[in-house]
Write a protein that holds these residues in place. Structure first.
Motif, PDB file in Angstrom:
ATOM      1  N   ARG A  67       0.949   4.103  -2.999  1.00 39.25           N
ATOM      2  CA  ARG A  67       0.648   5.515  -2.745  1.00 39.25           C
ATOM      3  C   ARG A  67       1.800   6.403  -3.228  1.00 39.25           C
ATOM      4  O   ARG A  67       1.584   7.489  -3.779  1.00 39.25           O
ATOM      5  CB  ARG A  67       0.403   5.732  -1.254  1.00 39.25           C
ATOM      6  N   GLU A  75       0.815  -1.219   0.000  1.00 38.68           N
ATOM      7  CA  GLU A  75       0.000   0.000   0.000  1.00 38.68           C
ATOM      8  C   GLU A  75       0.844   1.263   0.000  1.00 38.68           C
ATOM      9  O   GLU A  75       0.562   2.229  -0.728  1.00 38.68           O
ATOM     10  CB  GLU A  75      -0.928  -0.006   1.220  1.00 38.68           C
ATOM     11  N   SER A  83      -3.983   5.264  -2.260  1.00 37.04           N
ATOM     12  CA  SER A  83      -3.933   3.934  -1.656  1.00 37.04           C
ATOM     13  C   SER A  83      -4.503   2.900  -2.620  1.00 37.04           C
ATOM     14  O   SER A  83      -5.304   3.232  -3.509  1.00 37.04           O
ATOM     15  CB  SER A  83      -4.734   3.931  -0.355  1.00 37.04           C
ATOM     16  N   ASN A  84      -4.120   1.646  -2.444  1.00 40.42           N
ATOM     17  CA  ASN A  84      -4.680   0.582  -3.282  1.00 40.42           C
ATOM     18  C   ASN A  84      -5.681  -0.287  -2.526  1.00 40.42           C
ATOM     19  O   ASN A  84      -6.086  -1.347  -3.010  1.00 40.42           O
ATOM     20  CB  ASN A  84      -3.569  -0.289  -3.877  1.00 40.42           C
ATOM     21  N   ASP A  85      -6.108   0.147  -1.338  1.00 42.11           N
ATOM     22  CA  ASP A  85      -7.037  -0.652  -0.535  1.00 42.11           C
ATOM     23  C   ASP A  85      -8.337  -0.938  -1.295  1.00 42.11           C
ATOM     24  O   ASP A  85      -8.786  -2.084  -1.380  1.00 42.11           O
ATOM     25  CB  ASP A  85      -7.369   0.066   0.783  1.00 42.11           C
TER      26      ASP A  85
END
Length: 265
Positions: A157, A153, A163-165
């Motif tokens: 970023r 993550e 974020s890649n959440d």
């Protein structure tokens, strides 16, 4: 009727899904990937720029608009002109960007109209959008071309600004629904072009149930002239384009784990 903002339509595309396709590029993107090859698609609004045109050996600066408004009916009518090529080749229409989900209401309208005509549709997305947006277009989308950049993550970023959440969560949900997904991994120097990152991506992909193929996309500098024309600096262009053979070890890594994989789109 909802209007969309398009900055390009490319016909006879062969790297954006199966068969011969027409690719529609919608303006606007919430990410700022350092390797983005369509910087003209980052801003959602129509922009004004200039390009140099040479006439009789003399350079002239010609103003032009980046993007234009179009209704769903107008765009559908334009796309249906290519039906014969799509039908003969097993192709269809692919929506890219920018990030097409940023215009999800307009996108859904066009997808639904094409679906009603039996046209194969693909959406090339980063996955950074509320799940409800993705869920709303699933009935009208034949294939998702899903960008998966890295798993870490903090690193995601650092190189994309976000974020890649949500991205990873949406990909898991598509897997749970069994929706066909073709994963596209841009392989970028200083970012994920290393064994650790590729192993992490493979571990994540191996858990998914809906992946029809993984595409390893080698970094290239083709867009450098666009950045120069738009006055945008990009330090990544200090790195040379990656050759297909430089990704061979990762191709083998995925293949050995039973993942269908290709180099290039």
């Amino acid at each position: 009727m909802e209007k969309g903002v398009v900055f390009d339509i490319k016909r006879f595309a062969v790297n954006d899904g199966p068969g011969i396709r027409t690719a529609v590029f919608l303006k606007g993107c919430p990410l700022r990937c350092q390797w983005c090859h369509n910087p003209e698609g980052l801003c959602k609004e129509i922009e004004q720029s200039t390009k140099t045109v040479k006439v009789d050996g003399v350079d002239y600066a010609m103003p032009y608009s980046i993007g234009y408004e179009i209704t769903a009916d107008e765009l559908t009518k334009e796309l249906l002109k290519d039906c014969i090529f799509m039908e003969e080749s097993g192709g269809g229409v692919t929506f890219s960007g920018g990030e097409p989900m940023l215009q999800h209401e307009f996108l859904q309208q066009v997808l639904e109209k094409l679906h009603q005509r039996g046209i194969h549709t693909a959406v090339d997305t980063s996955g950074l959008t509320p799940w409800t947006n993705i869920e709303s277009i699933i009935p009208f989308t034949s294939l998702f071309l899903y960008d998966l950049k890295c798993i870490d993550e903090e690193r995601h970023r650092q190189f994309t600004g976000v974020s890649n959440d949500i991205i990873l969560d949406n990909l898991r949900k598509l897997s749970e629904r069994g929706v066909p997904v073709q994963i596209r991994i841009p392989v970028i120097p200083t970012f994920n072009y290393n064994d650790e990152e590729m192993s992490s991506i493979l571990s994540f992909v191996a858990q998914l149930r809906n992946v029809v193929r993984v595409d390893l996309l080698p970094y290239h500098t083709i867009a450098q002239s666009k950045y120069e024309r738009l006055g945008i600096s990009n330090s990544l262009f200090e790195h040379k384009s990656l050759k297909n053979e430089e990704l061979q070890s990762y191709f083998t890594l995925f293949q050995e784990q039973g993942v269908k994989v290709s180099i290039g789109g």
